[in-house]
Design a protein around this motif. Structure first.
Motif, PDB file in Angstrom:
ATOM      1  N   ILE A 290     -10.551   6.655   2.222  1.00 45.74           N
ATOM      2  CA  ILE A 290     -10.075   7.970   1.802  1.00 45.74           C
ATOM      3  C   ILE A 290     -10.991   8.416   0.669  1.00 45.74           C
ATOM      4  O   ILE A 290     -11.037   7.778  -0.386  1.00 45.74           O
ATOM      5  CB  ILE A 290      -8.617   7.952   1.311  1.00 45.74           C
ATOM      6  N   GLY A 291     -11.741   9.485   0.911  1.00 40.63           N
ATOM      7  CA  GLY A 291     -12.594  10.032  -0.131  1.00 40.63           C
ATOM      8  C   GLY A 291     -11.756  10.883  -1.069  1.00 40.63           C
ATOM      9  O   GLY A 291     -10.866  11.615  -0.629  1.00 40.63           O
TER      10      GLY A 291
ATOM     11  N   ARG B  70      -1.061   0.693  -0.421  1.00 43.40           N
ATOM     12  CA  ARG B  70      -1.940   0.640  -1.606  1.00 43.40           C
ATOM     13  C   ARG B  70      -2.714   1.939  -1.788  1.00 43.40           C
ATOM     14  O   ARG B  70      -2.931   2.384  -2.914  1.00 43.40           O
ATOM     15  CB  ARG B  70      -2.890  -0.545  -1.522  1.00 43.40           C
ATOM     16  N   SER B  71      -3.120   2.542  -0.679  1.00 42.44           N
ATOM     17  CA  SER B  71      -3.859   3.808  -0.767  1.00 42.44           C
ATOM     18  C   SER B  71      -2.981   4.909  -1.356  1.00 42.44           C
ATOM     19  O   SER B  71      -3.418   5.665  -2.228  1.00 42.44           O
ATOM     20  CB  SER B  71      -4.349   4.243   0.621  1.00 42.44           C
ATOM     21  N   LEU B  72      -1.744   4.999  -0.880  1.00 44.89           N
ATOM     22  CA  LEU B  72      -0.815   5.999  -1.403  1.00 44.89           C
ATOM     23  C   LEU B  72      -0.511   5.750  -2.880  1.00 44.89           C
ATOM     24  O   LEU B  72      -0.432   6.697  -3.678  1.00 44.89           O
ATOM     25  CB  LEU B  72       0.476   6.012  -0.583  1.00 44.89           C
ATOM     26  N   ALA B  73      -0.365   4.493  -3.248  1.00 42.97           N
ATOM     27  CA  ALA B  73      -0.104   4.149  -4.653  1.00 42.97           C
ATOM     28  C   ALA B  73      -1.286   4.554  -5.525  1.00 42.97           C
ATOM     29  O   ALA B  73      -1.096   5.089  -6.632  1.00 42.97           O
ATOM     30  CB  ALA B  73       0.178   2.655  -4.793  1.00 42.97           C
TER      31      ALA B  73
ATOM     32  N   GLU C  40     -10.759   2.240  -0.323  1.00 43.13           N
ATOM     33  CA  GLU C  40     -10.945   1.424   0.881  1.00 43.13           C
ATOM     34  C   GLU C  40      -9.577   1.073   1.452  1.00 43.13           C
ATOM     35  O   GLU C  40      -8.663   0.717   0.712  1.00 43.13           O
ATOM     36  CB  GLU C  40     -11.704   0.136   0.540  1.00 43.13           C
ATOM     37  N   ARG C  41      -9.465   1.172   2.786  1.00 39.49           N
ATOM     38  CA  ARG C  41      -8.226   0.811   3.464  1.00 39.49           C
ATOM     39  C   ARG C  41      -8.460  -0.443   4.287  1.00 39.49           C
ATOM     40  O   ARG C  41      -9.522  -0.611   4.867  1.00 39.49           O
ATOM     41  CB  ARG C  41      -7.783   1.952   4.384  1.00 39.49           C
ATOM     42  N   SER C  42      -7.459  -1.310   4.358  1.00 46.08           N
ATOM     43  CA  SER C  42      -7.622  -2.547   5.121  1.00 46.08           C
ATOM     44  C   SER C  42      -7.339  -2.349   6.609  1.00 46.08           C
ATOM     45  O   SER C  42      -7.634  -3.223   7.410  1.00 46.08           O
ATOM     46  CB  SER C  42      -6.731  -3.649   4.555  1.00 46.08           C
TER      47      SER C  42
END
Length: 138
Positions: A10-11, A38-41, A29-31
């Motif tokens: 996600i840029g 984690r991305s939303l957090a 970075e997304r797994s």
């Protein structure tokens, strides 16, 4: 804040305090495709840290103007993001932003092998810039 949502990254870009310019901030970075917690957090953390007032998310519309699978996944992401942040979230057509970001990096002399770490945040900056220009009537 501008977001370029992708299956692996996600840029993120933010504007200056006056809302005149958009600067790349980071690439989250997304797994995996379905791994968003984690991305939303991290996005919620940036919203708090930078006192963000609005989020602009790039909507990947096909060149023929129709929405495809990526657009549907992006809209699902936005619904999950709305549960984490209490600010407006708007969509912005992102057609060709990654191509434009790649051209910017090429013109800047960034080697092809080094572009991956920057391309999504540059694309997020373009999404945000285009939204701000549209809102300011430019």
């Amino acid at each position: 804040m501008g977001l370029d949502y992708g299956s692996k990254t996600i840029g993120v870009a933010i504007s200056d305090a006056l809302g005149l310019t958009a600067q790349p901030l980071e690439t989250i970075e997304r797994s995996g495709e379905n791994k968003l917690r984690r991305s939303l957090a991290r996005i919620a953390e940036i919203v708090r840290e930078k006192d963000i007032k609005k989020i602009v998310v790039g909507l990947p519309i096909n060149m023929d103007g129709r929405s495809g699978e990526r657009a549907a996944l992006t809209l699902e992401f936005v619904e999950k993001l709305k549960l984490r942040v209490d600010i407006p979230i708007v969509m912005q057509d992102e057609r060709l932003t990654t191509v434009e970001a790649d051209e910017i990096l090429d013109e800047s002399g960034v080697k092809k092998q080094d572009r991956k770490q920057f391309i999504d945040q540059i694309a997020a900056g373009i999404i945000l810039k285009e939204y701000m220009e549209k809102e300011n009537g430019k």
